[in-house]
Scaffold this motif. Structure first.
Motif, PDB file in Angstrom:
ATOM      1  N   ALA A 122      -4.964  -4.848  -1.901  1.00 47.25           N
ATOM      2  CA  ALA A 122      -5.988  -4.599  -0.883  1.00 47.25           C
ATOM      3  C   ALA A 122      -5.593  -5.226   0.446  1.00 47.25           C
ATOM      4  O   ALA A 122      -5.706  -4.601   1.510  1.00 47.25           O
ATOM      5  CB  ALA A 122      -7.336  -5.155  -1.354  1.00 47.25           C
ATOM      6  N   VAL A 123      -5.107  -6.463   0.397  1.00 45.79           N
ATOM      7  CA  VAL A 123      -4.700  -7.146   1.631  1.00 45.79           C
ATOM      8  C   VAL A 123      -3.491  -6.461   2.250  1.00 45.79           C
ATOM      9  O   VAL A 123      -3.448  -6.207   3.467  1.00 45.79           O
ATOM     10  CB  VAL A 123      -4.396  -8.630   1.337  1.00 45.79           C
ATOM     11  N   GLN A 124      -2.501  -6.126   1.426  1.00 46.58           N
ATOM     12  CA  GLN A 124      -1.301  -5.471   1.944  1.00 46.58           C
ATOM     13  C   GLN A 124      -1.629  -4.125   2.581  1.00 46.58           C
ATOM     14  O   GLN A 124      -1.154  -3.807   3.675  1.00 46.58           O
ATOM     15  CB  GLN A 124      -0.280  -5.282   0.820  1.00 46.58           C
ATOM     16  N   ASP A 125      -2.427  -3.310   1.888  1.00 37.78           N
ATOM     17  CA  ASP A 125      -2.764  -1.992   2.423  1.00 37.78           C
ATOM     18  C   ASP A 125      -3.560  -2.097   3.712  1.00 37.78           C
ATOM     19  O   ASP A 125      -3.337  -1.332   4.665  1.00 37.78           O
ATOM     20  CB  ASP A 125      -3.559  -1.192   1.380  1.00 37.78           C
ATOM     21  N   THR A 126      -4.499  -3.041   3.752  1.00 37.25           N
ATOM     22  CA  THR A 126      -5.311  -3.213   4.957  1.00 37.25           C
ATOM     23  C   THR A 126      -4.463  -3.684   6.131  1.00 37.25           C
ATOM     24  O   THR A 126      -4.610  -3.194   7.258  1.00 37.25           O
ATOM     25  CB  THR A 126      -6.453  -4.209   4.692  1.00 37.25           C
ATOM     26  N   MET A 127      -3.567  -4.620   5.880  1.00 31.98           N
ATOM     27  CA  MET A 127      -2.698  -5.131   6.948  1.00 31.98           C
ATOM     28  C   MET A 127      -1.769  -4.049   7.487  1.00 31.98           C
ATOM     29  O   MET A 127      -1.377  -4.082   8.658  1.00 31.98           O
ATOM     30  CB  MET A 127      -1.867  -6.304   6.421  1.00 31.98           C
ATOM     31  N   ARG A 128      -1.425  -3.091   6.654  1.00 38.03           N
ATOM     32  CA  ARG A 128      -0.559  -1.990   7.087  1.00 38.03           C
ATOM     33  C   ARG A 128      -1.345  -0.846   7.711  1.00 38.03           C
ATOM     34  O   ARG A 128      -0.776   0.185   8.063  1.00 38.03           O
ATOM     35  CB  ARG A 128       0.253  -1.481   5.894  1.00 38.03           C
ATOM     36  N   GLY A 129      -2.664  -0.974   7.789  1.00 43.45           N
ATOM     37  CA  GLY A 129      -3.485   0.046   8.418  1.00 43.45           C
ATOM     38  C   GLY A 129      -3.969   1.129   7.483  1.00 43.45           C
ATOM     39  O   GLY A 129      -4.589   2.095   7.923  1.00 43.45           O
ATOM     40  N   ASP A 130      -3.694   0.989   6.186  1.00 40.09           N
ATOM     41  CA  ASP A 130      -4.148   1.982   5.209  1.00 40.09           C
ATOM     42  C   ASP A 130      -5.534   1.565   4.719  1.00 40.09           C
ATOM     43  O   ASP A 130      -5.686   0.963   3.657  1.00 40.09           O
ATOM     44  CB  ASP A 130      -3.158   2.062   4.049  1.00 40.09           C
TER      45      ASP A 130
END
Length: 262
Positions: free
Chosen positions: A218-226
């Motif tokens: 969740a954190v990775q996807d959010t940080m990448r704009g997804d």
């Protein structure tokens, strides 16, 4: 010389890309990894304008051949658990496709072999979960007996999860039942023996149930704009954590009600 894709090959290549993306998604890989892998493999196979959009429940791929033909594929994804060994194998094939010129036929054959890979036995998962719980119990200040009890409880909870999985209840129902048992059993043993540090035992037994991978994704996807995938993984993590809390509270309430608050 770059490969030339004939029209009749496009659908087969799309199936190969869909299989690669689905294997990553179903085994705990990040959505950005799925999209990047599909696009890289598609370009290496000779497709043009390869676009990929992945969400936790589906994969969409669009591409154009050098003949100008546009194809679109949709793949429904069902989460199958966590198996990072499969994810690593798909990444290895992707690198070979891009750097060594592996054909789509060869890639499809190897991806099919990965799909047929045997999962580790449930006994292995039970043992690993028990060792993990014992380590956390010790880290939280528990003694040897507390680590042993946490190991045994987590071992039983993981086995119970496997049984529930056979009835298609492995996900949230297993988390709720597992957190309930992880609290009830140590508190019951403490009531009859008085030798346990229940906080350390319960914390250790609950740790294998926590949604660490979902929160990380969740954190990775959010940080990448997804945002779509990020919110989806975050919701899953929050729901799982809430069920753990509810199960633990129910176990605590039950034992205190039976023992009169002791």
């Amino acid at each position: 010389m770059e490969p030339v894709i004939q029209g009749e090959e496009t659908e087969s290549i799309l199936e190969t890309l869909q299989l690669a993306g689905r294997l990553i998604m179903e085994n705990g890989g990040e959505t950005y990894r799925v999209e990047e892998t599909v696009c890289r493999m598609g370009h290496a196979f000779g497709l043009e304008n390869v676009e990929s959009f992945a969400v936790p429940s589906g994969l969409f791929i669009s591409c154009k051949t050098r003949m100008g033909e546009v194809k679109t594929g949709i793949q429904r994804v069902y989460r199958g658990g966590t198996n990072l060994e499969r994810v690593d194998e798909v990444n290895r094939i992707s690198r070979r496709v891009e750097h060594e010129g592996m054909t789509w036929q060869e890639a499809q054959k190897e991806l099919a072999a990965i799909q047929r890979m045997k999962q580790r036995s449930w006994l292995f998962h039970m043992i690993a979960s028990g060792i993990c719980a014992a380590g956390f119990a010790a880290m939280f200040g528990g003694r040897l007996v507390d680590a042993f009890v946490a190991c045994a409880v987590s071992f039983l909870v993981e086995g119970m999860s496997g049984v529930l999985g056979r009835f298609h209840m492995r996900s949230f129902a297993a988390v709720l039942a597992g957190s309930f048992a992880s609290t009830l059993i140590p508190m019951t043993l403490q009531y009859f023996t008085g030798v346990l540090l229940t906080d350390a035992v319960i914390a250790g037994a609950l740790m294998p149930l926590l949604p660490g991978l979902s929160m990380t994704n969740a954190v990775q996807d959010t940080m990448r704009g997804d945002i779509v995938s990020g919110v989806s993984h975050f919701s899953q993590a929050v729901l799982t954590a809430s069920l753990i809390a509810v199960g633990a509270l129910c176990g605590t309430y039950l034992i205190r009600m039976v023992t009169g608050g002791v």
